[in-house]
Design a protein around this motif. Sequence first.
Motif, PDB file in Angstrom:
ATOM      1  N   PHE A 103      -7.346  -2.647 -18.357  1.00 52.49           N
ATOM      2  CA  PHE A 103      -6.589  -1.469 -17.944  1.00 52.49           C
ATOM      3  C   PHE A 103      -6.892  -0.247 -18.809  1.00 52.49           C
ATOM      4  CE2 PHE A 103      -4.035  -4.976 -16.302  1.00 52.49           C
ATOM      5  CZ  PHE A 103      -3.884  -4.565 -14.984  1.00 52.49           C
ATOM      6  N   LEU A 104      -7.732  -0.384 -19.837  1.00 51.12           N
ATOM      7  CA  LEU A 104      -8.043   0.739 -20.711  1.00 51.12           C
ATOM      8  C   LEU A 104      -8.695   1.924 -19.990  1.00 51.12           C
ATOM      9  CD1 LEU A 104      -9.151  -0.992 -24.019  1.00 51.12           C
ATOM     10  CD2 LEU A 104      -7.121   0.410 -23.611  1.00 51.12           C
ATOM     11  N   PRO A 105      -9.615   1.725 -19.036  1.00 49.40           N
ATOM     12  CA  PRO A 105     -10.148   2.900 -18.332  1.00 49.40           C
ATOM     13  C   PRO A 105      -9.061   3.692 -17.592  1.00 49.40           C
ATOM     14  CG  PRO A 105     -11.555   1.020 -17.941  1.00 49.40           C
ATOM     15  CD  PRO A 105     -10.343   0.507 -18.663  1.00 49.40           C
ATOM     16  N   LEU A 106      -8.060   3.015 -17.083  1.00 46.28           N
ATOM     17  CA  LEU A 106      -6.952   3.718 -16.436  1.00 46.28           C
ATOM     18  C   LEU A 106      -6.139   4.505 -17.451  1.00 46.28           C
ATOM     19  CD1 LEU A 106      -5.633   1.063 -13.905  1.00 46.28           C
ATOM     20  CD2 LEU A 106      -6.904   3.143 -13.398  1.00 46.28           C
ATOM     21  N   LEU A 107      -6.017   3.964 -18.665  1.00 49.75           N
ATOM     22  CA  LEU A 107      -5.254   4.644 -19.707  1.00 49.75           C
ATOM     23  C   LEU A 107      -5.897   5.976 -20.070  1.00 49.75           C
ATOM     24  CD1 LEU A 107      -2.875   4.398 -21.719  1.00 49.75           C
ATOM     25  CD2 LEU A 107      -4.511   3.427 -23.333  1.00 49.75           C
ATOM     26  N   ALA A 146       5.216  10.199  -4.777  1.00 50.13           N
ATOM     27  CA  ALA A 146       5.363  10.637  -6.161  1.00 50.13           C
ATOM     28  C   ALA A 146       6.082   9.581  -7.004  1.00 50.13           C
ATOM     29  CB  ALA A 146       6.105  11.965  -6.229  1.00 50.13           C
ATOM     30  N   LEU A 147       7.104   8.959  -6.448  1.00 50.51           N
ATOM     31  CA  LEU A 147       7.827   7.937  -7.213  1.00 50.51           C
ATOM     32  C   LEU A 147       6.974   6.687  -7.460  1.00 50.51           C
ATOM     33  CD1 LEU A 147      11.425   8.158  -5.760  1.00 50.51           C
ATOM     34  CD2 LEU A 147      10.683   8.676  -8.068  1.00 50.51           C
ATOM     35  N   MET A 148       6.215   6.281  -6.464  1.00 53.43           N
ATOM     36  CA  MET A 148       5.350   5.113  -6.657  1.00 53.43           C
ATOM     37  C   MET A 148       4.251   5.422  -7.665  1.00 53.43           C
ATOM     38  SD  MET A 148       5.204   3.596  -2.786  1.00 53.43           S
ATOM     39  CE  MET A 148       3.793   2.634  -3.125  1.00 53.43           C
ATOM     40  N   LEU A 149       3.708   6.625  -7.609  1.00 50.59           N
ATOM     41  CA  LEU A 149       2.675   7.019  -8.556  1.00 50.59           C
ATOM     42  C   LEU A 149       3.248   7.115  -9.967  1.00 50.59           C
ATOM     43  CD1 LEU A 149      -0.305   7.623  -8.482  1.00 50.59           C
ATOM     44  CD2 LEU A 149       0.223  10.008  -8.033  1.00 50.59           C
ATOM     45  N   LEU A 150       4.472   7.604 -10.107  1.00 47.75           N
ATOM     46  CA  LEU A 150       5.122   7.662 -11.416  1.00 47.75           C
ATOM     47  C   LEU A 150       5.287   6.265 -12.001  1.00 47.75           C
ATOM     48  CD1 LEU A 150       6.578   9.264 -13.647  1.00 47.75           C
ATOM     49  CD2 LEU A 150       8.670   8.984 -12.313  1.00 47.75           C
ATOM     50  N   GLN A 151       5.707   5.314 -11.189  1.00 44.77           N
ATOM     51  CA  GLN A 151       5.862   3.946 -11.674  1.00 44.77           C
ATOM     52  C   GLN A 151       4.524   3.366 -12.126  1.00 44.77           C
ATOM     53  OE1 GLN A 151       8.796   2.400 -12.186  1.00 44.77           O
ATOM     54  NE2 GLN A 151       9.596   4.393 -11.625  1.00 44.77           N
ATOM     55  N   MET A 152       3.465   3.677 -11.383  1.00 41.17           N
ATOM     56  CA  MET A 152       2.143   3.188 -11.771  1.00 41.17           C
ATOM     57  C   MET A 152       1.688   3.836 -13.076  1.00 41.17           C
ATOM     58  SD  MET A 152      -1.264   2.994  -9.445  1.00 41.17           S
ATOM     59  CE  MET A 152      -2.043   4.532  -9.876  1.00 41.17           C
ATOM     60  N   ILE A 153       1.926   5.139 -13.232  1.00 41.76           N
ATOM     61  CA  ILE A 153       1.537   5.843 -14.449  1.00 41.76           C
ATOM     62  C   ILE A 153       2.267   5.265 -15.651  1.00 41.76           C
ATOM     63  CG2 ILE A 153       1.701   8.065 -15.634  1.00 41.76           C
ATOM     64  CD1 ILE A 153       1.304   9.365 -12.842  1.00 41.76           C
ATOM     65  N   LEU A 154       3.548   5.011 -15.503  1.00 41.90           N
ATOM     66  CA  LEU A 154       4.328   4.483 -16.614  1.00 41.90           C
ATOM     67  C   LEU A 154       3.968   3.038 -16.955  1.00 41.90           C
ATOM     68  CD1 LEU A 154       7.826   5.988 -15.814  1.00 41.90           C
ATOM     69  CD2 LEU A 154       6.202   6.723 -17.563  1.00 41.90           C
ATOM     70  N   ALA A 155       3.455   2.301 -15.993  1.00 36.09           N
ATOM     71  CA  ALA A 155       3.090   0.904 -16.242  1.00 36.09           C
ATOM     72  C   ALA A 155       1.712   0.760 -16.889  1.00 36.09           C
ATOM     73  CB  ALA A 155       3.125   0.115 -14.942  1.00 36.09           C
ATOM     74  N   ILE A 156       0.882   1.792 -16.825  1.00 33.01           N
ATOM     75  CA  ILE A 156      -0.481   1.687 -17.348  1.00 33.01           C
ATOM     76  C   ILE A 156      -0.477   1.455 -18.854  1.00 33.01           C
ATOM     77  CG2 ILE A 156      -2.599   3.001 -17.762  1.00 33.01           C
ATOM     78  CD1 ILE A 156      -2.259   4.202 -14.987  1.00 33.01           C
ATOM     79  N   GLY A 157       0.388   2.143 -19.600  1.00 30.59           N
ATOM     80  CA  GLY A 157       0.426   2.005 -21.055  1.00 30.59           C
ATOM     81  C   GLY A 157       0.677   0.576 -21.509  1.00 30.59           C
ATOM     82  N   PRO A 158       1.775  -0.038 -21.074  1.00 33.86           N
ATOM     83  CA  PRO A 158       2.006  -1.429 -21.478  1.00 33.86           C
ATOM     84  C   PRO A 158       0.940  -2.397 -20.961  1.00 33.86           C
ATOM     85  CG  PRO A 158       4.038  -0.451 -20.682  1.00 33.86           C
ATOM     86  CD  PRO A 158       2.950   0.525 -20.412  1.00 33.86           C
ATOM     87  N   LEU A 159       0.427  -2.152 -19.767  1.00 35.19           N
ATOM     88  CA  LEU A 159      -0.617  -3.038 -19.244  1.00 35.19           C
ATOM     89  C   LEU A 159      -1.897  -2.939 -20.062  1.00 35.19           C
ATOM     90  CD1 LEU A 159      -0.181  -2.579 -15.388  1.00 35.19           C
ATOM     91  CD2 LEU A 159       0.314  -4.625 -16.737  1.00 35.19           C
ATOM     92  N   ARG A 207      -2.075  -2.448 -23.211  1.00 39.81           N
ATOM     93  CA  ARG A 207      -1.877  -3.213 -24.454  1.00 39.81           C
ATOM     94  C   ARG A 207      -2.005  -4.716 -24.214  1.00 39.81           C
ATOM     95  NH1 ARG A 207       0.614  -0.379 -28.754  1.00 39.81           N
ATOM     96  NH2 ARG A 207       1.194   1.734 -28.141  1.00 39.81           N
ATOM     97  N   LEU A 208      -1.671  -5.150 -23.008  1.00 34.95           N
ATOM     98  CA  LEU A 208      -1.738  -6.574 -22.698  1.00 34.95           C
ATOM     99  C   LEU A 208      -3.137  -7.031 -22.315  1.00 34.95           C
ATOM    100  CD1 LEU A 208       1.540  -6.957 -20.620  1.00 34.95           C
ATOM    101  CD2 LEU A 208       1.117  -7.747 -22.956  1.00 34.95           C
ATOM    102  N   ASP A 209      -3.901  -6.172 -21.642  1.00 34.92           N
ATOM    103  CA  ASP A 209      -5.216  -6.565 -21.156  1.00 34.92           C
ATOM    104  C   ASP A 209      -6.164  -5.372 -21.239  1.00 34.92           C
ATOM    105  OD1 ASP A 209      -7.362  -7.755 -19.932  1.00 34.92           O
ATOM    106  OD2 ASP A 209      -6.271  -8.355 -18.134  1.00 34.92           O
TER     107      ASP A 209
END
Length: 91
Positions: free
Chosen positions: A57-61, A37-50, A52-54
């Motif tokens: 990653f929009l399909p994941l967003l 759950a913690l690793m998945l939370l970190q991935m979920i929170l990183a999708i937004g900034p990623l 915006r950068l590339d």
Amino acid sequence: MALVLGLGAVVYGGTLYLRQPDTTPETLIIRLTAISALMLLQMILAIGPLARLDARFLPLLYNRRHLGVTMFMLALVHAVFCDHPFNAGAT
């Protein structure tokens, strides 16, 4: 997603069993769901900034809510297994 979580469970469970063979299945489930759950939370929170950068990653967003539901279910299983031993002996 299920394949990655399953593979992680097998690797972590095998490693934990080799290092501490007296670990109970309940302890294994508690540790596994917490880490997942913690690793998945970190991935979920990183999708937004990623996203915006590339643009890759929009399909994941757009599908991030499914990851959130999966993380919630893992956290719920973790909470149930943590809470059950404390309330099992209550009258």
